[in-house]
Design a protein around this motif. Structure first.
Motif, mmCIF file in Angstrom:
data_model
loop_
_atom_site.group_PDB
_atom_site.id
_atom_site.type_symbol
_atom_site.label_atom_id
_atom_site.label_comp_id
_atom_site.label_asym_id
_atom_site.label_seq_id
_atom_site.Cartn_x
_atom_site.Cartn_y
_atom_site.Cartn_z
ATOM 1 N N TRP A 226 0.819 -1.215 0.000
ATOM 2 C CA TRP A 226 0.000 0.000 0.000
ATOM 3 C C TRP A 226 0.849 1.261 0.000
ATOM 4 C CZ3 TRP A 226 -4.825 -1.013 -1.092
ATOM 5 C CH2 TRP A 226 -5.409 -2.212 -0.681
ATOM 6 N N GLN A 227 2.153 1.113 0.073
ATOM 7 C CA GLN A 227 3.052 2.257 0.141
ATOM 8 C C GLN A 227 3.570 2.614 -1.248
ATOM 9 O OE1 GLN A 227 5.930 0.714 2.900
ATOM 10 N NE2 GLN A 227 4.621 1.032 4.687
ATOM 11 N N PRO A 228 4.122 3.820 -1.424
ATOM 12 C CA PRO A 228 4.702 4.183 -2.730
ATOM 13 C C PRO A 228 5.724 3.137 -3.177
ATOM 14 C CG PRO A 228 4.555 6.118 -1.338
ATOM 15 C CD PRO A 228 4.179 4.959 -0.457
ATOM 16 N N GLY A 229 5.612 2.729 -4.427
ATOM 17 C CA GLY A 229 6.484 1.681 -4.942
ATOM 18 C C GLY A 229 5.920 0.287 -4.786
ATOM 19 N N GLY A 230 4.868 0.131 -3.978
ATOM 20 C CA GLY A 230 4.280 -1.187 -3.752
ATOM 21 C C GLY A 230 3.233 -1.576 -4.772
ATOM 22 N N LEU A 231 2.731 -0.601 -5.542
ATOM 23 C CA LEU A 231 1.843 -0.785 -6.686
ATOM 24 C C LEU A 231 0.384 -1.024 -6.348
ATOM 25 C CD1 LEU A 231 3.887 -2.885 -9.276
ATOM 26 C CD2 LEU A 231 3.965 -0.443 -8.798
ATOM 27 N N GLY A 232 0.042 -1.373 -5.092
ATOM 28 C CA GLY A 232 -1.366 -1.626 -4.800
ATOM 29 C C GLY A 232 -1.907 -2.734 -5.675
ATOM 30 N N VAL A 233 -3.112 -2.531 -6.225
ATOM 31 C CA VAL A 233 -3.752 -3.571 -7.035
ATOM 32 C C VAL A 233 -2.964 -3.902 -8.296
ATOM 33 C CG1 VAL A 233 -5.198 -2.068 -8.472
ATOM 34 C CG2 VAL A 233 -6.030 -4.350 -7.817
ATOM 35 N N LEU B 290 -8.015 5.332 -10.957
ATOM 36 C CA LEU B 290 -7.510 4.604 -9.798
ATOM 37 C C LEU B 290 -8.385 4.895 -8.582
ATOM 38 C CD1 LEU B 290 -3.716 5.538 -10.183
ATOM 39 C CD2 LEU B 290 -5.004 3.791 -11.423
ATOM 40 N N GLU B 291 -8.806 3.850 -7.881
ATOM 41 C CA GLU B 291 -9.559 3.997 -6.640
ATOM 42 C C GLU B 291 -8.606 3.719 -5.480
ATOM 43 O OE1 GLU B 291 -13.228 1.862 -6.483
ATOM 44 O OE2 GLU B 291 -13.761 2.356 -8.545
ATOM 45 N N VAL B 292 -8.390 4.747 -4.646
ATOM 46 C CA VAL B 292 -7.404 4.671 -3.574
ATOM 47 C C VAL B 292 -8.108 4.780 -2.228
ATOM 48 C CG1 VAL B 292 -5.300 5.669 -2.607
ATOM 49 C CG2 VAL B 292 -5.704 5.762 -5.084
ATOM 50 N N PRO B 293 -7.972 3.798 -1.341
ATOM 51 C CA PRO B 293 -8.577 3.910 -0.008
ATOM 52 C C PRO B 293 -8.076 5.161 0.709
ATOM 53 C CG PRO B 293 -7.848 1.666 -0.414
ATOM 54 C CD PRO B 293 -7.293 2.511 -1.536
ATOM 55 N N GLU B 294 -8.944 5.749 1.483
ATOM 56 C CA GLU B 294 -8.601 7.027 2.132
ATOM 57 C C GLU B 294 -7.470 6.893 3.144
ATOM 58 O OE1 GLU B 294 -12.106 6.935 5.556
ATOM 59 O OE2 GLU B 294 -12.352 8.196 3.780
ATOM 60 N N ASN B 295 -7.177 5.676 3.584
ATOM 61 C CA ASN B 295 -6.079 5.476 4.536
ATOM 62 C C ASN B 295 -4.858 4.816 3.908
ATOM 63 O OD1 ASN B 295 -7.439 3.023 4.194
ATOM 64 N ND2 ASN B 295 -6.900 2.293 6.241
ATOM 65 N N THR C 288 -9.777 8.585 -7.399
ATOM 66 C CA THR C 288 -10.952 8.757 -6.554
ATOM 67 C C THR C 288 -10.652 8.128 -5.206
ATOM 68 O OG1 THR C 288 -12.491 8.678 -8.432
ATOM 69 C CG2 THR C 288 -13.398 8.202 -6.250
ATOM 70 N N ARG C 289 -10.921 8.855 -4.136
ATOM 71 C CA ARG C 289 -10.759 8.302 -2.801
ATOM 72 C C ARG C 289 -11.987 7.476 -2.444
ATOM 73 N NH1 ARG C 289 -5.880 7.814 -0.135
ATOM 74 N NH2 ARG C 289 -4.507 9.416 -0.968
#
Length: 311
Positions: free
Chosen positions: A160-167, A193-198, A302-303
Motif C-alpha cells: 500500500w506504500q509508494p512503490g508497492g503498486l497496490g492492485v 484509480l480507486e485509492v482507499p482514504e487510509n 478517486t478516494r
C-alpha cells in the motif's frame, strides 16, 4: 555435466516458501546454497540478516535471486552485481522503470546476467496463445483481474506504500501476459484509480489502452473480490476469440478448451535463469512495468472507503 550454479536467495516470505524453494529443488542446474532474510531463517541452510552479509560470508555464490518487496531492492541488486553475481529479480523488478534500467546498465558493465522475471508469462497456455495471435488481426481485448487482497497479502503494508503498486501488484501479471501474447505494442490512453482514504496505492483500477494499430484494450483490476477469483484475458480477433483463464493456465479457442495445466511457472523461470547465465545473456523486458508507471501518470484518482485487514 557441469556443477550446479551456487545460488543465494534473498527474502524468505510467503512467495519464497511456496514457489521459490520447491521450484529450485526441481532445477538441477541451480543449487540453493544460502538464505538472506531479516525476519526468518532456513531450517538447513546458512542464513544471514541481509544480502551484504550473505555475500561477505558466502564467497562461493555465483548468483542471487531477490524475492523481497520492490522498495529497497535496487540497493540489494547493486550489491550483488558489484560482487560479480548474476541476479534474478522477482516481479515487479523494481520500484521504478529508471532504477531497473540502471541495474541493466550496471550488469552489462560488470559482465553478469540480469533477469527481470514475469512469472505469469510462464503459465502453461501463454505461448500457445502468443502463437495463435501472431498472424491475427486484433479487434479488441479485455483483461478482468479480480482477487481478494486479504487472502493473498494479509498484513503486508508494503503493497500500500509508494512503490508497492497496490492492485497493480497482481495486475502487472496480466499486463505481462498481454505484452507477451499481442503481436503489437500497447499504450495507455486513460486510467482511473480507486485509492482507499487510509492508503497510498489503489485498491482498484481501470485502464484504457490501444494497440499500435488502434484496437482498444481495456483492463479492470480489483482487490475486493471474495469467493472465486477472476484472472481472465479475452482477445477478439478476425478469427476465433482467444481466452486465457486462471492466470494463463487455461486456454479457450472459440469457446473450446484447448489447454488446462498445472502451475510450473517458477520452475520455468529458474531454468531460464540458468540458461541465460550459461549463454552470458540478460533478459530485462520492462514493458509491463512501463504500463503501470503510465497508468499512475495518466490516472485520475478517486478516494474510496478506508481499507483494513480485518473487515
Amino acid at each position: 555435466m557441469s556443477d550446479p550454479i551456487q545460488l543465494g536467495l534473498v527474502g524468505l516470505g510467503t512467495i519464497a516458501r511456496n514457489q521459490h524453494l520447491p521450484s529450485l529443488e526441481d532445477v538441477p542446474a541451480l543449487r540453493l546454497a544460502a538464505i538472506a532474510s531479516r525476519h526468518a531463517g532456513h531450517e538447513t541452510l546458512p542464513s544471514y540478516h541481509d544480502v551484504v552479509e550473505m555475500l561477505a560470508k558466502e564467497p562461493g555464490l555465483q548468483a542471487v535471486s531477490l524475492c523481497t518487496p520492490p522498495q529497497g531492492r535496487f540497493a540489494q541488486a547493486v550489491a550483488a552485481i558489484n560482487a560479480g553475481k548474476h541476479v534474478m529479480l522477482e516481479k515487479p523488478p523494481g520500484a521504478s522503470v529508471s532504477e531497473v534500467e540502471g541495474l541493466a546498465r550496471l550488469a552489462r558493465e560488470k559482465g553478469v546476467t540480469l533477469f527481470a522475471t514475469w512469472h505469469s508469462r510462464e503459465a502453461a497456455a501463454v505461448e500457445d496463445a502468443r502463437a495463435l495471435l501472431a498472424e491475427a488481426t486484433i479487434r479488441r481485448a479485455k483483461i478482468t483481474w479480480k482477487e481478494d487482497v486479504r487472502h493473498w497479502h494479509p498484513g503486508q503494508e508494503w503493497i500500500w506504500q509508494p512503490g508497492g503498486l497496490g492492485v497493480f501488484d497482481p495486475g502487472i501479471n496480466a499486463l505481462s501476459i498481454l505484452t507477451r501474447i499481442l503481436p503489437e505494442p500497447v499504450h495507455p490512453v486513460a486510467a482511473h484509480l480507486e485509492v482507499p482514504e487510509n492508503k497510498q496505492a489503489p485498491i482498484a483500477a481501470k485502464l484504457d489502452m490501444q494497440t499500435a494499430s488502434g484496437a482498444p484494450v481495456q483492463a479492470e483490476f480489483d482487490w475486493r473480490q471474495t469467493g472465486p477469483q477472476t484472472w481472465d484475458i479475452l482477445v477478439e480477433t478476425d478469427g476465433p476469440d482467444i481466452l486465457l483463464r486462471e492466470g494463463g493456465a487455461k486456454l479457450f479457442v472459440g469457446g473450446e478448451e484447448r489447454i488446462s495445466a498445472e502451475d510450473r511457472e517458477y520452475r520455468r523461470l529458474y531454468a531460464r535463469f540458468a540458461e541465460l547465465i550459461a549463454a552470458g545473456e540478460s533478459d530485462v523486458d520492462l514493458s509491463p512495468l512501463q504500463l503501470v508507471a503510465d497508468a499512475f501518470l495518466l490516472g485520475a484518482q478517486t478516494r474510496v472507503e478506508a481499507f483494513h485487514d480485518d473487515p
